[in-house]
Enzyme design. Structure first.
Site, PDB file in Angstrom:
ATOM      1  N   ASP A   1       6.237   3.212  -6.218  1.00 27.92           N
ATOM      2  CA  ASP A   1       6.063   4.668  -6.080  1.00 27.92           C
ATOM      3  C   ASP A   1       4.593   5.071  -5.960  1.00 27.92           C
ATOM      4  OD1 ASP A   1       8.889   5.202  -6.440  1.00 27.92           O
ATOM      5  OD2 ASP A   1       8.572   4.743  -8.552  1.00 27.92           O
TER       6      ASP A   1
ATOM      7  N   LYS B   1       3.217   4.193  -0.739  1.00 24.93           N
ATOM      8  CA  LYS B   1       3.133   3.223   0.365  1.00 24.93           C
ATOM      9  C   LYS B   1       3.547   3.847   1.690  1.00 24.93           C
ATOM     10  CE  LYS B   1       5.774   0.395  -1.953  1.00 24.93           C
ATOM     11  NZ  LYS B   1       5.747   1.052  -3.269  1.00 24.93           N
ATOM     12  N   GLY B   2       4.515   4.766   1.628  1.00 24.82           N
ATOM     13  CA  GLY B   2       4.971   5.392   2.866  1.00 24.82           C
ATOM     14  C   GLY B   2       3.856   6.125   3.587  1.00 24.82           C
TER      15      GLY B   2
ATOM     16  N   HIS C   1      10.409   5.738   0.150  1.00 26.84           N
ATOM     17  CA  HIS C   1       9.111   6.221   0.627  1.00 26.84           C
ATOM     18  C   HIS C   1       9.259   7.677   1.039  1.00 26.84           C
ATOM     19  CE1 HIS C   1       7.773   2.147   0.619  1.00 26.84           C
ATOM     20  NE2 HIS C   1       8.442   1.776   1.687  1.00 26.84           N
TER      21      HIS C   1
ATOM     22  N   ARG D   1      24.514 -19.000  -2.914  1.00 25.29           N
ATOM     23  CA  ARG D   1      25.027 -19.442  -1.619  1.00 25.29           C
ATOM     24  C   ARG D   1      26.446 -18.941  -1.319  1.00 25.29           C
ATOM     25  NH1 ARG D   1      21.965 -23.582  -3.780  1.00 25.29           N
ATOM     26  NH2 ARG D   1      23.790 -24.447  -4.820  1.00 25.29           N
TER      27      ARG D   1
ATOM     28  N   VAL E   1      -5.848  12.569  -0.644  1.00 22.39           N
ATOM     29  CA  VAL E   1      -6.263  13.787  -1.356  1.00 22.39           C
ATOM     30  C   VAL E   1      -5.209  14.890  -1.231  1.00 22.39           C
ATOM     31  CG1 VAL E   1      -8.734  13.315  -1.232  1.00 22.39           C
ATOM     32  CG2 VAL E   1      -7.605  14.527   0.665  1.00 22.39           C
TER      33      VAL E   1
END
Length: 427
Positions: free
Chosen positions: A13, A16-17, A41, A142, A413
């Protein structure tokens, strides 16, 4: 070989988006390499806000090819809900590629996730209940279902039968739940085959050929470093590797092709779910950070736990990921505090510790050692360069950079796409 990894340097959080979107117009491919729809995001473009849960942020950038890599687990219903939502808003999603080796989150994975977490009670991990953990467990055991299995009904049926042999025993005998019918699951999964077909590709080949042809590829991690299954605050972690090494296994690209690793840092710290959090605040400051920062999980809808910046964690993230740069987000949220505490070390059993303890017990007992930095009251949302920031804000950034061990190359900002100060280009 212009391959960049962009990942969270805290508990997820971090924004990153926004960082991926900033680079999206300059890169050719954006790749999700792990996690599922337990990651979220938020990207703000003009006056439009987009909440993405499974899709790579690059899907909002015209000319960029978004890729869901083999290390991701895919819930088809969530995928198409997201795609339909974007299409309705005029976003072109036709270039999306999905690895045929990515694993499918089945209905029984979601059921197992929810009942297991409830059964744990006070010992719960704090999962999102979306089936991510059980899907990764099936992968390791698997008995997982891959995207490519939807195109061979015989193989799909055999795999679903193998998975449900054990799971139905657990559901009926331990959790007192109804058994899940194999035919029902197979029918539900096959219904997605034709819809998925236009997107399915050999993404390992596509990405390696792209790099060989000097295309720019950005690998986007979900969650954050401290949620890594190997390097996070285990067991309160996710089920995959959001750290930089996960990009190699989760996308099929060798480590020698990675040229830059960018860590996203929030100017304070947050986390969602259970687990230790040394700088967590339970007072008015914590509530103010939550309110001003809009700290509510994009995917979970849960309020995030908030605390002051933790330089110990930042140093750890630099080391374990081999970070070359930081993108510092949400600096504007700290406007208005006369003094801002920064955690520079921990106190554990009366001793000062400046590096993240490897012992789970020690980390649970870690108390933050704070250094006070002067705050600022000026509005910084219109700042276009580092010199536009008030001196105290500049000093705060410089202090965090020195404590964290890698240069801060960009600063957020404000939430908008254009509310970013770029100090050094990532490309």
């Amino acid at each position: 070989m212009p391959a960049l990894v962009l990942l969270g340097a805290q508990w997820g959080d971090e924004g990153k988006g926004k960082a991926t979107d900033l680079l999206g117009g300059s890169v050719d491919y954006v790749v999700r390499y792990q996690g599922g729809n337990n990651a979220g995001h938020t990207v703000v473009v003009g006056d439009q806000k987009y909440a993405l849960h499974l899709l790579p942020s690059g899907i909002l950038s015209p000319g960029c090819t978004p890729v869901i890599g083999n290390g991701v687990v895919v819930d088809p219903s969530v995928l198409f809900s997201e795609l339909n939502g974007l299409n309705e808003r005029g976003v072109d999603t036709s270039k999306l590629l999905i690895s045929g080796n990515a694993h499918i989150i089945t209905p029984y994975n979601v059921t197992v996730d929810k009942v297991t977490e409830r059964f744990l009670g006070k010992r719960k991990i704090g999962t999102t209940g979306r089936g991510i953990g059980p899907t990764y467990a099936d992968k390791i055991n698997r008995v997982g279902i891959r995207v490519q299995d939807l195109y061979d009904e015989s193989i799909l049926t055999q795999k679903v039968e193998a998975a449900l042999d054990v799971k139905n025993q657990i559901l009926t005998k331990l959790y007192n739940r109804r058994a899940i019918a194999v035919d029902q699951v197979v029918e539900e999964l096959l219904a997605y085959a034709d819809k998925l077909a236009p997107y399915v590709a050999d993404t390992v080949l596509v990405l390696n050929q792209a790099l060989e042809n000097d295309k720019v590829v950005l690998f986007e991690g979900g969650q954050g470093t401290l949620l890594d299954i190997d390097h996070g605050t285990y067991p309160f972690v996710t089920s995959s590797n959001p750290t930089a090494g996960g990009a190699c296994t989760g996308a099929g690209v060798g480590p020698t092709k990675i040229s830059r690793v960018i860590g996203i840092l929030k100017a304070y710290t947050t986390r969602v779910g259970s687990g230790p959090f040394p700088t967590e605040l339970f007072d008015e400051d914590g509530e103010a950070l939550r309110r001003i920062g809009g700290e509510r999980g994009v995917t979970t809808g849960r309020d995030r736990r908030c605390g002051w910046f933790d330089a110990v964690i930042a140093r750890y993230a630099t080391r374990v990921n081999g970070l070359t740069d930081f993108f510092l987000t949400k600096l504007d949220v700290l406007t208005g505090w006369e003094q801002i505490p920064v955690c520079v070390a921990y106190e554990i059993d009366g001793k000062r510790v400046e590096e993240l303890p490897y012992s789970q017990s020690d980390f649970h007992h870690a108390k933050p050692v704070y250094e006070m930095l002067p705050g600022w009251s000026e509005d910084i949302s219109k700042a276009k360069s580092f010199s536009d920031l008030p001196k105290n804000a500049q000093d705060y950034v410089k202090a965090l950079e020195e404590m964290s061990g890698a240069p801060i190359s960009a600063i957020g900002v404000g939430p908008g796409r254009d509310e970013t100060i770029e100090i050094n280009s990532f490309l």
